[in-house]
Design an enzyme around this catalytic site. Structure first.
Site, short mmCIF file in Angstrom:
data_model
loop_
_atom_site.label_atom_id
_atom_site.label_comp_id
_atom_site.label_asym_id
_atom_site.label_seq_id
_atom_site.Cartn_x
_atom_site.Cartn_y
_atom_site.Cartn_z
N THR A 166 44.02 -47.45 22.53
CA THR A 166 43.49 -48.25 23.63
C THR A 166 42.42 -47.41 24.31
O THR A 166 42.64 -46.24 24.59
CB THR A 166 44.59 -48.60 24.64
OG1 THR A 166 45.55 -49.45 24.01
CG2 THR A 166 44.01 -49.30 25.86
N ASP A 191 52.08 -49.29 22.12
CA ASP A 191 52.35 -50.73 22.25
C ASP A 191 52.09 -51.49 20.96
O ASP A 191 52.06 -52.72 20.97
CB ASP A 191 51.50 -51.32 23.38
CG ASP A 191 50.00 -51.23 23.11
OD1 ASP A 191 49.62 -50.59 22.10
OD2 ASP A 191 49.22 -51.80 23.89
N GLU A 209 44.86 -51.78 36.67
CA GLU A 209 45.04 -51.26 35.32
C GLU A 209 44.88 -49.76 35.21
O GLU A 209 45.35 -49.16 34.24
CB GLU A 209 44.07 -51.96 34.38
CG GLU A 209 44.27 -53.47 34.43
CD GLU A 209 43.65 -54.19 33.27
OE1 GLU A 209 42.92 -53.55 32.50
OE2 GLU A 209 43.88 -55.40 33.14
#
Length: 289
Positions: free
Chosen positions: A97, A92, A74
């Site tokens: 995030t 997204d 990730e």
């Protein structure tokens, strides 16, 4: 540097990620899953079962390996502890995030985290943003967060209390439920990690590509050790189901975190996830000695 492809893939599956009360209930729901096996199937005594798998992924050394493995996929680095201060909007639809597990302003888990931090450290630099986080939950909006939120997050990440809160939320929502389910299924450390990596990516909701659905798809093909099945055969079935779930979204068309990582460990018979470990993700090679 964060690998853009990795970071995007990390978030595109969190549509069903539990929030609020649902997140708190996830652990209980996962613990209840084994009883959905065949009606009347005998269950192993809990005490014996836990004793048999006492040294699992929750062993501190193995847990650190798990964090490095996930970070390799990730974040394109083994240095997972460098991610506490990470924050960006990757476009997204989930807002910001951030942090070691990709807490999102649009999915509720960032709100849960900041509330936990504020309970422990009232007046912290993020506390003032709690009302805004509540307001933007379920959206990609930055209303009430810009322009100071990202700076406040980075500042909070220097606070050991905030880093501990990130660890605790990761464990509560993702790590602990996955390890408990793995132990209930009689799986060793590798199998518990396969569960953890799946729930990190796919969440614990009820849609066809969630962790629970992946597990049920595997159970239709093979039995886990807790039901008398062969561990390797069951993990093969689980990884097949995981790859299928990943292939349902374009962002996960690269399944190397399974194909050239977890599957390699399984082929080597390394069910205890013992180092040395060598694997590749998205073409990058990694090693844990």
């Amino acid at each position: 540097m964060h690998h853009p492809h990795n970071r995007t893939a990390r978030r595109t599956t969190r549509l069903t990620r539990p929030t609020g009360i649902a997140a708190a209930a996830l652990g209980l729901a996962l613990l209840a899953l084994p009883v959905t096996a065949h009606a009347g199937a005998p269950t192993q005594p809990a005490a014996h079962h836990l004793e048999a798998t006492a040294s699992g992924l929750d062993d501190p050394a193995k847990k650190d390996i798990a964090m490095q493995l996930v970070s390799s996929a990730e974040n394109s680095t083994l240095d997972w502890k460098a991610q506490y201060g990470y924050i960006e909007d990757i476009g997204d639809g989930r807002g910001y995030t951030a942090g070691i597990i990709g807490f999102c302003s649009g999915t509720g888990d960032m709100l849960d985290l900041v509330e936990r931090y504020t309970d422990r450290s009232p007046g912290n630099v993020l506390a003032a943003y709690v009302p805004a986080l509540r307001a933007v939950d379920g959206t990609d909006s930055h209303d009430g967060l810009d322009p100071g939120f990202t700076r406040a997050w980075a500042e909070a990440a220097t606070d050991p209390v905030f880093r501990q809160a990130q660890d605790d939320e990761r464990d509560r929502v993702y790590f602990d439920p996955a390890v408990r389910q793995g132990k209930d299924d009689g799986l060793g450390t590798l199998g518990q990690f396969a569960y953890y990596d799946a729930i990190v990516m796919h969440g614990g909701g009820g849609d066809p590509t969630s962790f629970g659905s992946i597990r049920q798809r595997a159970l239709a093909q093979a039995q886990p050790p807790s039901r008398g099945g062969d561990e390797t055969a069951y993990l093969d079935a689980f990884l097949d189901a995981r790859v299928w779930a990943m292939e349902q979204e374009e962002a996960h068309s690269d399944t190397s975190r399974v194909d050239t990582a977890q599957r390699v460990f399984l082929r080597n018979g390394n069910l205890d996830l013992d180092p040395p470990l060598d694997w590749k993700v998205y073409g990058d090679s990694f090693h844990i000695g």
